[in-house]
Design an enzyme around this catalytic site. Sequence first.
Site, short mmCIF file in Angstrom:
data_model
loop_
_atom_site.label_atom_id
_atom_site.label_comp_id
_atom_site.label_asym_id
_atom_site.label_seq_id
_atom_site.Cartn_x
_atom_site.Cartn_y
_atom_site.Cartn_z
N HIS A 316 44.02 16.02 1.13
CA HIS A 316 44.38 17.17 1.98
C HIS A 316 45.13 18.18 1.12
O HIS A 316 45.88 17.82 0.23
CB HIS A 316 45.29 16.71 3.13
CG HIS A 316 45.36 17.69 4.25
ND1 HIS A 316 46.19 18.79 4.22
CD2 HIS A 316 44.66 17.78 5.40
CE1 HIS A 316 46.02 19.49 5.32
NE2 HIS A 316 45.09 18.90 6.06
N ASP A 374 40.48 13.00 9.65
CA ASP A 374 39.04 12.74 9.84
C ASP A 374 38.63 11.33 9.52
O ASP A 374 37.50 10.93 9.80
CB ASP A 374 38.24 13.72 8.96
CG ASP A 374 38.45 15.14 9.43
OD1 ASP A 374 39.00 15.95 8.66
OD2 ASP A 374 38.12 15.41 10.60
C1 SDX Z 1 40.66 19.02 7.43
O1 SDX Z 1 43.75 22.54 5.93
C2 SDX Z 1 43.82 21.79 6.95
O2 SDX Z 1 44.87 21.63 7.58
C3 SDX Z 1 42.53 21.11 7.34
C4 SDX Z 1 42.63 20.12 8.49
C5 SDX Z 1 42.95 20.81 9.78
O3 SDX Z 1 43.46 20.13 10.71
O4 SDX Z 1 42.60 22.00 9.92
O5 SDX Z 1 43.63 19.14 8.22
C6 SDX Z 1 41.30 19.39 8.71
O6 SDX Z 1 39.88 19.78 6.92
C7 SDX Z 1 41.09 17.74 6.74
C8 SDX Z 1 40.41 17.56 5.35
C9 SDX Z 1 39.01 16.99 5.61
N1 SDX Z 1 38.23 17.00 4.36
C10 SDX Z 1 37.86 15.84 3.78
O7 SDX Z 1 38.24 14.71 4.13
C11 SDX Z 1 36.88 16.03 2.63
C12 SDX Z 1 37.36 15.21 1.44
N2 SDX Z 1 38.61 15.83 0.93
C13 SDX Z 1 38.50 16.78 -0.12
O8 SDX Z 1 37.33 17.51 -0.22
C14 SDX Z 1 39.81 17.48 -0.47
O9 SDX Z 1 40.77 16.51 -0.48
C15 SDX Z 1 40.28 18.65 0.38
C16 SDX Z 1 39.24 19.70 0.46
C17 SDX Z 1 40.65 18.18 1.74
C18 SDX Z 1 41.52 19.23 -0.33
O10 SDX Z 1 41.10 19.69 -1.53
P1 SDX Z 1 42.12 20.44 -2.55
O11 SDX Z 1 43.50 20.50 -2.00
O12 SDX Z 1 41.49 21.72 -2.97
O13 SDX Z 1 42.21 19.42 -3.69
P2 SDX Z 1 41.21 19.37 -4.89
O14 SDX Z 1 39.80 19.45 -4.39
O15 SDX Z 1 41.66 20.35 -5.93
O16 SDX Z 1 41.43 17.87 -5.43
C19 SDX Z 1 42.53 17.54 -6.27
C20 SDX Z 1 42.04 16.34 -7.04
C21 SDX Z 1 40.71 16.58 -7.75
O17 SDX Z 1 40.65 15.66 -8.83
P3 SDX Z 1 40.83 16.26 -10.35
O18 SDX Z 1 39.80 17.37 -10.48
O19 SDX Z 1 42.25 16.80 -10.39
O20 SDX Z 1 40.60 15.10 -11.26
O21 SDX Z 1 41.80 15.24 -6.14
C22 SDX Z 1 40.41 14.92 -6.14
C23 SDX Z 1 39.68 16.10 -6.75
O22 SDX Z 1 38.48 15.67 -7.39
N3 SDX Z 1 40.04 14.70 -4.73
C24 SDX Z 1 39.26 13.72 -4.31
C25 SDX Z 1 39.23 13.87 -2.92
N4 SDX Z 1 39.95 14.92 -2.55
C26 SDX Z 1 40.45 15.45 -3.69
N5 SDX Z 1 38.61 12.74 -4.97
C27 SDX Z 1 37.91 11.89 -4.20
N6 SDX Z 1 37.83 11.93 -2.86
C28 SDX Z 1 38.48 12.92 -2.19
N7 SDX Z 1 38.38 12.96 -0.88
#
Ligand code: SDX
Length: 440
Positions: A316, A374
Site C-alpha cells: 500500500h 483487498d
Molecule cells: C487500494 O491509495 C489507497 O488508499 C488505495 C486503497 C483505497 O482504499 O482507496 O487502499 C485501495 O488500492 C489498495 C491497494 C490494492 N492494490 C494491490 O493490492 C495491488 C498490489 N499492490 C501493489 O501494486 C502496490 O503495493 C501498490 C500499488 C498498492 C502501492 O504501490 P507503491 O506505493 O507505488 O509501491 P511500489 O510499487 O513503488 O513498490 C515498492 C516496492 C517495489 O519493489 P522494489 O522496486 O523497490 O524492489 O515494493 C514492491 C515493488 O516491486 N511491491 C510489491 C508489491 N507491492 C509493492 N512486490 C510484490 N507484491 C506487491 N503487492
Amino acid sequence: MSSEHKGVHKATVSFSDGTPAIELPILKGASGPEVIDIRKLYGQTGKFTYDPGFLSTASCNSSITYIDGDKGELLYRGYPIDQLATQCDFLETCYLILYGELPNPAQKSDFVHRVTHHTMVHEQLQFFLRGFRRDAHPMAVMTGLAGALSAFYPDSMNLNDPHQREISAIRLIAKMPTLVAMAYKYSVGEPFVYPQNNLSYTANFMRMMFATPCEEYKVNDVLVRAMDRIFILHADHEQNASTSTVRLCASSGTNPFAAIAAGVACLWGPAHGGANEACLTMLNEIQANGGVAKIGEFIANVKDKNSTVRLMGFGHRVYKNYDPRAKLMRDTCHEVLNELGLQDDPLFKLAMALEKIALEDEYFVSRKLYPNVDFYSGIVQRAIGIPVQLFTAIFALARTVGWIAQLNEMITDPEYKIGRPRQLYQGAIARTVTPIAQRG
Ligand code: SDX
C-alpha cells in the site's frame, strides 16, 4: 489565511544557480505530517516541484479521513474504523462521512428515509444496460451508468448549489446498489429486481442481487452484516487515486454524476480497486497449480526482478503496517465461512498460508508489504455469492459516499481552484515544419 493554515515555522530554500533563496511557510494540520506551502514557489523562483505519483505531495486540505500508515490507523471523521465497523451500520457511516458527525436516532431515521426513497432508477436506464453485451465487465457498465445518471437529473447537476449537491449525494448513495444489482442481473440473464423499501439498505441490495420472481427471498442477517461491514471498510480512504480523480474532475465544475463516473473508471485498475478481483484470480491460479504446496514457487516468482507478478492484496502506498481494514475483513471472513459451513474453504486456508509466509519473508518485510483491504475481501464476497468480476463494482458502491464527501469538501473550500498540474518538459524544442513534399 484560515486558522488551520497558520504557518508554524518556515522552510528556507536556497539555490546553487544564483536564484535568490526564498522562505516558504510550513503548515501544520490536526494530525500527520506538516506541509511546506509551495504555492508561491513558481511565482518567486520560476521553478516547479516534481513529484510523479505524488509520494510527497498533499493535494488539499481535508477533515474527512485520516490514515497513519506507520501505525496502521484509519479514522473517519476521527472515529477508528474498527469501532465504526463493529458498532455502526453503513448508512450511519455515510451520514458521518457526509456531515462530519454521527447521527442521533432522529437524524439517522430521516437520512435512511431519504436514501430509501431514492433507490429506484429511471425505467429508461434499463435500456442502457441492454446496449451492453451480457459478458461486459461490470465496471464498464458501471462507468457508463454512473455517467448516464447526469442525463436524468437536470435538477441536481450544479455543484455550486448546496441543495443540488445534497440531492445528488442522496441519489448517488441510494442508486448505486440498484445499478450494481442491475449490472449483475443483466450479466446472468435474470430479471431486474426492484428495491424494497421495507428492507435495510444492505438487505435491499442483497435482495436485488439474489432474489428471483420464483420464490420469496430470505434475508440472511449474517451475510447482510458482512456486506454492510464491507461497505463501511471501503467508504473512504483519504486522497487515493480514484478520490483524487473525482476531485480533479469536479474541479472543472462538471456535474457530480460525471465526476463519480471518473472515479469508477479509475477504481477499476488492478493496482487500486481492481486488486480484490485480481487477488482472487491469483488465489484461484495458485490453487489450480497445486495450492499451498506451490506457494514457495509463487513467492519466488513475485520476488524475481524479471517477473511482473505481484502478490495482489499486498502492499500500500500509505500503510507500511497491517491495513486495519484487512484485519476486520479477515474476522468477517471467519464469520461468513462459519455461517455457511465453509470453515475448510481451501482459498481461505491458502490466503492465510500465503499471508503467514509473506509476513515472514524478508522481501516483503523489508518493503513493508502487508495485506491490504483487498486481500480478504474477495474471499468474503465469493462466499456471499458475489461473482469475482463484480467485486470492484461493490467497492465503487461503497466508495461513492467518500467520493461525494471529498468532492463537496473541495467545492466548499475557499482555496479551491481548478486542478492544473504542470510538467518537466523533455520533448523537442521549437522547430520548423518541412513541407511534406520535401520530407525524406
Ligand atoms: C487500494 O491509495 C489507497 O488508499 C488505495 C486503497 C483505497 O482504499 O482507496 O487502499 C485501495 O488500492 C489498495 C491497494 C490494492 N492494490 C494491490 O493490492 C495491488 C498490489 N499492490 C501493489 O501494486 C502496490 O503495493 C501498490 C500499488 C498498492 C502501492 O504501490 P507503491 O506505493 O507505488 O509501491 P511500489 O510499487 O513503488 O513498490 C515498492 C516496492 C517495489 O519493489 P522494489 O522496486 O523497490 O524492489 O515494493 C514492491 C515493488 O516491486 N511491491 C510489491 C508489491 N507491492 C509493492 N512486490 C510484490 N507484491 C506487491 N503487492
